[in-house]
Design a protein around this motif. Structure first.
Motif, PDB file in Angstrom:
ATOM      1  N   ILE A   1      -4.298  39.902  -1.930  1.00  0.00           N
ATOM      2  CA  ILE A   1      -3.374  38.687  -1.878  1.00  0.00           C
ATOM      3  C   ILE A   1      -3.009  38.248  -0.511  1.00  0.00           C
ATOM      4  O   ILE A   1      -3.188  37.174  -0.217  1.00  0.00           O
ATOM      5  CB  ILE A   1      -2.222  38.834  -2.905  1.00  0.00           C
ATOM      6  CG1 ILE A   1      -2.654  39.125  -4.183  1.00  0.00           C
ATOM      7  CG2 ILE A   1      -1.222  37.816  -2.654  1.00  0.00           C
ATOM      8  CD1 ILE A   1      -1.367  39.599  -5.237  1.00  0.00           C
ATOM      9  N   THR A   2      -2.640  39.368   0.418  1.00  0.00           N
ATOM     10  CA  THR A   2      -2.341  38.846   1.617  1.00  0.00           C
ATOM     11  C   THR A   2      -3.449  38.379   2.542  1.00  0.00           C
ATOM     12  O   THR A   2      -3.278  37.355   3.365  1.00  0.00           O
ATOM     13  CB  THR A   2      -1.832  40.329   2.213  1.00  0.00           C
ATOM     14  OG1 THR A   2      -0.437  40.672   1.819  1.00  0.00           O
ATOM     15  CG2 THR A   2      -1.402  40.083   3.769  1.00  0.00           C
TER      16      THR A   2
ATOM     17  N   GLY B   1      -2.736  51.790 -11.103  1.00  0.00           N
ATOM     18  CA  GLY B   1      -3.353  52.839 -10.451  1.00  0.00           C
ATOM     19  C   GLY B   1      -3.485  52.490  -8.905  1.00  0.00           C
ATOM     20  O   GLY B   1      -3.558  53.447  -8.255  1.00  0.00           O
ATOM     21  N   ASN B   2      -3.581  51.390  -8.467  1.00  0.00           N
ATOM     22  CA  ASN B   2      -3.686  51.099  -7.036  1.00  0.00           C
ATOM     23  C   ASN B   2      -3.099  49.725  -6.701  1.00  0.00           C
ATOM     24  O   ASN B   2      -3.738  48.777  -6.086  1.00  0.00           O
ATOM     25  CB  ASN B   2      -5.128  51.068  -6.605  1.00  0.00           C
ATOM     26  CG  ASN B   2      -5.341  51.287  -4.972  1.00  0.00           C
ATOM     27  OD1 ASN B   2      -4.312  51.202  -4.332  1.00  0.00           O
ATOM     28  ND2 ASN B   2      -6.315  50.796  -4.684  1.00  0.00           N
ATOM     29  N   PRO B   3      -1.660  49.617  -6.858  1.00  0.00           N
ATOM     30  CA  PRO B   3      -1.084  48.484  -6.390  1.00  0.00           C
ATOM     31  C   PRO B   3      -1.283  47.730  -5.122  1.00  0.00           C
ATOM     32  O   PRO B   3      -1.382  46.546  -4.824  1.00  0.00           O
ATOM     33  CB  PRO B   3       0.258  48.459  -6.791  1.00  0.00           C
ATOM     34  CG  PRO B   3       0.654  49.818  -6.640  1.00  0.00           C
ATOM     35  CD  PRO B   3      -0.687  50.427  -7.151  1.00  0.00           C
ATOM     36  N   ASP B   4      -1.540  48.599  -4.364  1.00  0.00           N
ATOM     37  CA  ASP B   4      -1.387  48.344  -2.782  1.00  0.00           C
ATOM     38  C   ASP B   4      -2.687  47.657  -2.478  1.00  0.00           C
ATOM     39  O   ASP B   4      -2.854  46.881  -1.639  1.00  0.00           O
ATOM     40  CB  ASP B   4      -1.352  49.517  -1.796  1.00  0.00           C
ATOM     41  CG  ASP B   4      -0.027  50.212  -1.991  1.00  0.00           C
ATOM     42  OD1 ASP B   4       0.885  49.546  -2.141  1.00  0.00           O
ATOM     43  OD2 ASP B   4       0.135  51.431  -1.392  1.00  0.00           O
ATOM     44  N   HIS B   5      -3.859  47.888  -3.281  1.00  0.00           N
ATOM     45  CA  HIS B   5      -5.285  47.343  -3.099  1.00  0.00           C
ATOM     46  C   HIS B   5      -4.940  45.807  -3.625  1.00  0.00           C
ATOM     47  O   HIS B   5      -5.457  45.030  -2.688  1.00  0.00           O
ATOM     48  CB  HIS B   5      -6.064  47.807  -4.009  1.00  0.00           C
ATOM     49  CG  HIS B   5      -7.341  47.054  -4.283  1.00  0.00           C
ATOM     50  ND1 HIS B   5      -8.328  46.793  -2.812  1.00  0.00           N
ATOM     51  CD2 HIS B   5      -7.703  46.374  -5.088  1.00  0.00           C
ATOM     52  CE1 HIS B   5      -9.291  46.070  -3.561  1.00  0.00           C
ATOM     53  NE2 HIS B   5      -9.053  45.688  -4.801  1.00  0.00           N
TER      54      HIS B   5
ATOM     55  N   VAL C   1     -12.875  32.817  -6.357  1.00  0.00           N
ATOM     56  CA  VAL C   1     -11.604  32.615  -6.471  1.00  0.00           C
ATOM     57  C   VAL C   1     -10.479  33.569  -5.707  1.00  0.00           C
ATOM     58  O   VAL C   1     -10.981  34.772  -5.688  1.00  0.00           O
ATOM     59  CB  VAL C   1     -11.122  32.963  -8.074  1.00  0.00           C
ATOM     60  CG1 VAL C   1      -9.687  33.120  -8.406  1.00  0.00           C
ATOM     61  CG2 VAL C   1     -11.977  31.914  -8.988  1.00  0.00           C
ATOM     62  N   ARG C   2      -9.485  32.941  -5.177  1.00  0.00           N
ATOM     63  CA  ARG C   2      -8.762  33.706  -4.059  1.00  0.00           C
ATOM     64  C   ARG C   2      -7.226  33.526  -4.593  1.00  0.00           C
ATOM     65  O   ARG C   2      -6.571  32.521  -3.816  1.00  0.00           O
ATOM     66  CB  ARG C   2      -8.895  33.320  -2.857  1.00  0.00           C
ATOM     67  CG  ARG C   2     -10.502  33.551  -2.416  1.00  0.00           C
ATOM     68  CD  ARG C   2     -10.658  33.595  -0.877  1.00  0.00           C
ATOM     69  NE  ARG C   2     -10.404  34.489  -0.115  1.00  0.00           N
ATOM     70  CZ  ARG C   2     -10.641  34.785   1.242  1.00  0.00           C
ATOM     71  NH1 ARG C   2     -11.248  34.108   1.954  1.00  0.00           N
ATOM     72  NH2 ARG C   2     -10.156  35.905   1.662  1.00  0.00           N
TER      73      ARG C   2
ATOM     74  N   THR D   1      -0.606  37.131 -10.275  1.00  0.00           N
ATOM     75  CA  THR D   1      -1.196  37.050  -9.244  1.00  0.00           C
ATOM     76  C   THR D   1      -2.112  38.364  -9.172  1.00  0.00           C
ATOM     77  O   THR D   1      -3.521  38.173  -8.869  1.00  0.00           O
ATOM     78  CB  THR D   1      -0.546  36.878  -7.905  1.00  0.00           C
ATOM     79  OG1 THR D   1       0.371  35.811  -8.256  1.00  0.00           O
ATOM     80  CG2 THR D   1      -1.364  36.520  -6.890  1.00  0.00           C
ATOM     81  N   ARG D   2      -1.627  39.456  -9.335  1.00  0.00           N
ATOM     82  CA  ARG D   2      -2.457  40.694  -9.225  1.00  0.00           C
ATOM     83  C   ARG D   2      -3.712  40.730 -10.584  1.00  0.00           C
ATOM     84  O   ARG D   2      -4.651  40.948 -10.013  1.00  0.00           O
ATOM     85  CB  ARG D   2      -1.337  42.000  -9.466  1.00  0.00           C
ATOM     86  CG  ARG D   2      -0.705  42.289  -8.244  1.00  0.00           C
ATOM     87  CD  ARG D   2       0.293  43.251  -8.400  1.00  0.00           C
ATOM     88  NE  ARG D   2       1.299  43.503  -7.470  1.00  0.00           N
ATOM     89  CZ  ARG D   2       2.133  44.537  -7.464  1.00  0.00           C
ATOM     90  NH1 ARG D   2       2.373  45.183  -8.468  1.00  0.00           N
ATOM     91  NH2 ARG D   2       2.960  44.605  -6.461  1.00  0.00           N
ATOM     92  N   LEU D   3      -3.116  40.300 -11.544  1.00  0.00           N
ATOM     93  CA  LEU D   3      -4.296  40.222 -12.732  1.00  0.00           C
ATOM     94  C   LEU D   3      -5.292  39.079 -12.353  1.00  0.00           C
ATOM     95  O   LEU D   3      -6.452  39.426 -12.407  1.00  0.00           O
ATOM     96  CB  LEU D   3      -3.518  39.459 -13.920  1.00  0.00           C
ATOM     97  CG  LEU D   3      -2.817  40.788 -14.580  1.00  0.00           C
ATOM     98  CD1 LEU D   3      -1.936  39.977 -15.775  1.00  0.00           C
ATOM     99  CD2 LEU D   3      -3.672  41.676 -15.336  1.00  0.00           C
ATOM    100  N   GLY D   4      -4.998  38.147 -11.619  1.00  0.00           N
ATOM    101  CA  GLY D   4      -5.882  37.200 -11.047  1.00  0.00           C
ATOM    102  C   GLY D   4      -6.930  37.926  -9.966  1.00  0.00           C
ATOM    103  O   GLY D   4      -8.053  37.561 -10.329  1.00  0.00           O
ATOM    104  N   VAL D   5      -6.280  38.780  -9.022  1.00  0.00           N
ATOM    105  CA  VAL D   5      -7.145  39.306  -8.219  1.00  0.00           C
ATOM    106  C   VAL D   5      -8.315  40.360  -8.985  1.00  0.00           C
ATOM    107  O   VAL D   5      -9.491  40.436  -8.869  1.00  0.00           O
ATOM    108  CB  VAL D   5      -6.629  40.115  -7.293  1.00  0.00           C
ATOM    109  CG1 VAL D   5      -7.359  41.081  -6.422  1.00  0.00           C
ATOM    110  CG2 VAL D   5      -5.831  39.146  -6.272  1.00  0.00           C
TER     111      VAL D   5
END
Length: 216
Positions: free
Chosen positions: A169-170, A160-164, A36-37, A104-108
């Motif tokens: 996603i990028t 704790g690490n939104p940039d990750h 999943v991406r 989208t972040r939750l999906g990751v």
């Protein structure tokens, strides 16, 4: 040997929602793994997209998605609220997107926890399944739990690490483009793209040529 394919998928795409149960069935019935991406929808990725889109497209999309949902026996309604904050009259999409960014972040995060496909199914089933104000109360919490995830834990990881998560996603969006398509759902097997909810049979056909086997 377990075969693998990549799935590029958006939380604002009704077609992504509609295809997911079949992909879960595919993984249940065949020796195959779905990577999943999650990606952001084109409304976010392509600036001004809805200012240029053919005005005939949105009405057709609504007719088509309702028809497919009825055929598949899936509950379906356009999300309320829309995961994308957008001015429907002008097509303007502001930079601040609280709903789709979180989803989208939750999906990751769920994917990294090994629950990606199940999480997509349960969350999209709330967003597109006719639940009004899906972002409030315990709707997402309960959907995440059905997928085997703790929503509070996922949110904490992201905080704790939104940039990750943005970096993942990028990278997903870059890989999607490299595969040769911009839309979702996009399944990619050994570099070959299969775009659309109606391409599952084509994907299975190709994988069978590469030795795809039924489980059991």
């Amino acid at each position: 040997m377990t075969l693998e394919y990549d799935l590029f998928w958006s939380f604002r795409s009704p077609y992504s929602y509609l295809v997911t149960p079949r992909l879960l069935e595919l993984e249940r019935d065949y020796d195959v793994r779905c990577n999943v991406r999650p990606v952001y929808p084109i409304a976010v990725r392509i600036e001004g997209f809805f200012k240029r889109v053919n005005p005939m497209w949105p009405p057709y999309l609504m007719k088509d998605t309702y028809r497919i949902a009825e055929m598949l026996g899936l509950p379906y309604a356009w999300p309320s609220p829309d995961p994308i904050v957008m001015d429907l009259k002008t097509g303007e999409v502001p930079a601040e997107q609280p709903y789709i960014s979180r989803l989208t972040r939750l999906g990751v995060a769920a994917t990294e926890a090994g629950k990606g496909l199940a999480f997509l199914r349960e969350i999209s089933g709330v967003v597109f399944g006719g639940v009004r104000n899906w972002h409030e109360g315990d709707h997402l919490k309960e959907a995440a739990a059905r997928a085997g995830c703790d929503l509070a834990q996922l949110d904490a990881l992201i905080a704790g690490n939104p940039d990750h998560y943005e970096a993942v996603i990028t990278a997903n969006e870059a890989a999607q483009k490299q595969a040769g398509h911009w839309g979702v759902p996009l399944m990619v097997f050994e570099g070959e793209p299969f775009f659309g909810q109606d391409r599952v049979d084509h994907l299975v056909w190709r994988m069978e040529k590469k030795g795809l086997k039924r489980r059991g």
